[in-house]
Design an enzyme around this catalytic site. Structure first.
Site, PDB file in Angstrom:
ATOM      1  N   ASP A   7       0.854  -1.183   0.000  1.00 14.68           N
ATOM      2  CA  ASP A   7       0.000   0.000   0.000  1.00 14.68           C
ATOM      3  C   ASP A   7       0.895   1.240   0.000  1.00 14.68           C
ATOM      4  O   ASP A   7       2.007   1.207   0.540  1.00 14.68           O
ATOM      5  CB  ASP A   7      -0.907   0.024   1.235  1.00 14.68           C
ATOM      6  CG  ASP A   7      -1.859   1.217   1.214  1.00 14.68           C
ATOM      7  OD1 ASP A   7      -2.674   1.302   0.284  1.00 14.68           O
ATOM      8  OD2 ASP A   7      -1.785   2.059   2.124  1.00 14.68           O
ATOM      9  N   GLU A   9       0.806   5.715   0.434  1.00 17.45           N
ATOM     10  CA  GLU A   9       0.073   6.937   0.749  1.00 17.45           C
ATOM     11  C   GLU A   9       0.719   8.053  -0.060  1.00 17.45           C
ATOM     12  O   GLU A   9       1.946   8.065  -0.261  1.00 17.45           O
ATOM     13  CB  GLU A   9       0.129   7.253   2.244  1.00 17.45           C
ATOM     14  CG  GLU A   9      -0.387   6.146   3.147  1.00 17.45           C
ATOM     15  CD  GLU A   9      -1.847   5.789   2.947  1.00 17.45           C
ATOM     16  OE1 GLU A   9      -2.576   6.582   2.299  1.00 17.45           O
ATOM     17  OE2 GLU A   9      -2.268   4.718   3.411  1.00 17.45           O
ATOM     18  N   GLU A  52      -5.831  18.516   3.027  1.00 17.42           N
ATOM     19  CA  GLU A  52      -6.724  17.360   2.952  1.00 17.42           C
ATOM     20  C   GLU A  52      -5.953  16.054   3.055  1.00 17.42           C
ATOM     21  O   GLU A  52      -6.430  15.079   3.636  1.00 17.42           O
ATOM     22  CB  GLU A  52      -7.568  17.389   1.672  1.00 17.42           C
ATOM     23  CG  GLU A  52      -6.785  17.422   0.359  1.00 17.42           C
ATOM     24  CD  GLU A  52      -6.462  18.824  -0.100  1.00 17.42           C
ATOM     25  OE1 GLU A  52      -6.240  18.997  -1.319  1.00 17.42           O
ATOM     26  OE2 GLU A  52      -6.440  19.751   0.738  1.00 17.42           O
ATOM     27  N   HIS A  57      -3.957  11.209   6.228  1.00 14.21           N
ATOM     28  CA  HIS A  57      -2.809  10.386   6.596  1.00 14.21           C
ATOM     29  C   HIS A  57      -2.190  10.749   7.941  1.00 14.21           C
ATOM     30  O   HIS A  57      -1.475   9.935   8.528  1.00 14.21           O
ATOM     31  CB  HIS A  57      -1.719  10.502   5.517  1.00 14.21           C
ATOM     32  CG  HIS A  57      -2.214  10.274   4.128  1.00 14.21           C
ATOM     33  ND1 HIS A  57      -2.906   9.138   3.763  1.00 14.21           N
ATOM     34  CD2 HIS A  57      -2.120  11.028   3.001  1.00 14.21           C
ATOM     35  CE1 HIS A  57      -3.217   9.218   2.467  1.00 14.21           C
ATOM     36  NE2 HIS A  57      -2.758  10.354   1.997  1.00 14.21           N
ATOM     37  N   HIS A 150      -5.257   6.582   7.581  1.00 13.73           N
ATOM     38  CA  HIS A 150      -4.651   5.728   6.564  1.00 13.73           C
ATOM     39  C   HIS A 150      -3.147   5.638   6.813  1.00 13.73           C
ATOM     40  O   HIS A 150      -2.445   6.646   6.845  1.00 13.73           O
ATOM     41  CB  HIS A 150      -4.922   6.288   5.162  1.00 13.73           C
ATOM     42  CG  HIS A 150      -6.342   6.158   4.734  1.00 13.73           C
ATOM     43  ND1 HIS A 150      -6.839   5.036   4.118  1.00 13.73           N
ATOM     44  CD2 HIS A 150      -7.384   7.004   4.857  1.00 13.73           C
ATOM     45  CE1 HIS A 150      -8.128   5.203   3.861  1.00 13.73           C
ATOM     46  NE2 HIS A 150      -8.486   6.390   4.307  1.00 13.73           N
ATOM     47  N   ASP A 155      -2.333  -0.730   6.601  1.00 10.57           N
ATOM     48  CA  ASP A 155      -3.268  -1.085   5.540  1.00 10.57           C
ATOM     49  C   ASP A 155      -2.798  -2.320   4.769  1.00 10.57           C
ATOM     50  O   ASP A 155      -3.616  -3.145   4.346  1.00 10.57           O
ATOM     51  CB  ASP A 155      -3.462   0.088   4.579  1.00 10.57           C
ATOM     52  CG  ASP A 155      -4.404   1.143   5.139  1.00 10.57           C
ATOM     53  OD1 ASP A 155      -4.858   0.975   6.289  1.00 10.57           O
ATOM     54  OD2 ASP A 155      -4.678   2.138   4.442  1.00 10.57           O
TER      55      ASP A 155
END
Length: 228
Positions: A7, A9, A52, A57, A150, A155
């Site tokens: 995963d 970010e 945002e 995160h 996240h 994840d």
């Protein structure tokens, strides 16, 4: 069989618009079992973190400022992944970013066919149902209560559990593959069970046979079973 559940970010949605990777998390599976080997890096995106993205995160400019840039971790990342299948939820998104970062460095890119997309698997298996990672955790009763923000490594660990459920449970091959070659001792990868030397006796009783025959007779001569 070696697989990497991965995963990322990012600062946003499009590397062509200047968005960058800020975190990579990956866990290693061998024959569908987690080995405990992981890859986890925070990355300085060399740009400001949009508000945002920070809210999603929890990674701010101050935290990322002293982290390595992607160029400093690229070779280590490629070595960890190797030629293993890469299991990703919504693979198109992560592969787009990874290959953009690698391309800017003139590094070998990851072949698209190397990716296994769990989002596509979930949509095919449960058409019309929600297929987000959180929705799949609810479906398979996987605890994701620690996923308040996240995070790439968390994840990927959760996704590994989801992936194993999607392909049939934590031991989809019924533990037939137990050695490091990917096949059980004395068996090749294309091993198949042989027919029983002595067939199992039928479990239907004579009474049940007679009841079935009477049922078919009652359907008449035009019934499908009668004609066959």
């Amino acid at each position: 069989m070696r697989e990497i559940v991965l995963d990322t970010e990012t600062t946003g949605f499009d590397p062509e618009q200047g968005d960058r990777i800020v975190e990579i998390g990956a866990v290693e599976l061998w024959n569908h079992v987690a080995t405990g080997q992981t890859f986890h890096k925070y990355i300085n995106p060399e740009r400001g973190m949009p508000q945002e993205a920070f809210e999603v995160h929890g990674l701010g400019d101050d935290f990322l400022r002293d982290k390595p840039v992607f160029a400093q971790i690229a070779d280590e990342f490629l070595t960890f992944v190797g030629d293993a299948k890469i299991v990703i939820h919504n693979a198109a998104f992560d592969m787009k970013f990874l290959n953009a970062e690698l391309g800017w460095l003139k590094k070998p890119q990851l072949p698209w066919e190397q990716a296994v997309d769990t989002l596509a698997i979930a949509r095919a298996k449960f058409p019309g149902s929600p297929a987000s990672l959180d929705a799949l955790c609810r479906r398979f009763a996987i605890d994701n209560s620690s996923r308040t923000l996240h995070g790439a490594l968390l994840d990927s660990e959760i996704l590994a559990e989801v992936y194993l459920e999607l392909i049939g449970g934590k031991q989809p091959d019924f533990a037939l593959s137990t050695d490091t070659s990917g096949a059980a001792a004395g068996q090749s990868d294309n091993w198949r069970p042989r027919p029983r030397p002595t067939p199992l006796p039928p479990r239907i009783t004579e009474k049940e046979k007679a009841a079935h025959a009477a049922f078919v007779d009652a359907l008449g001569e035009n019934a499908l079973w009668s004609r066959l």
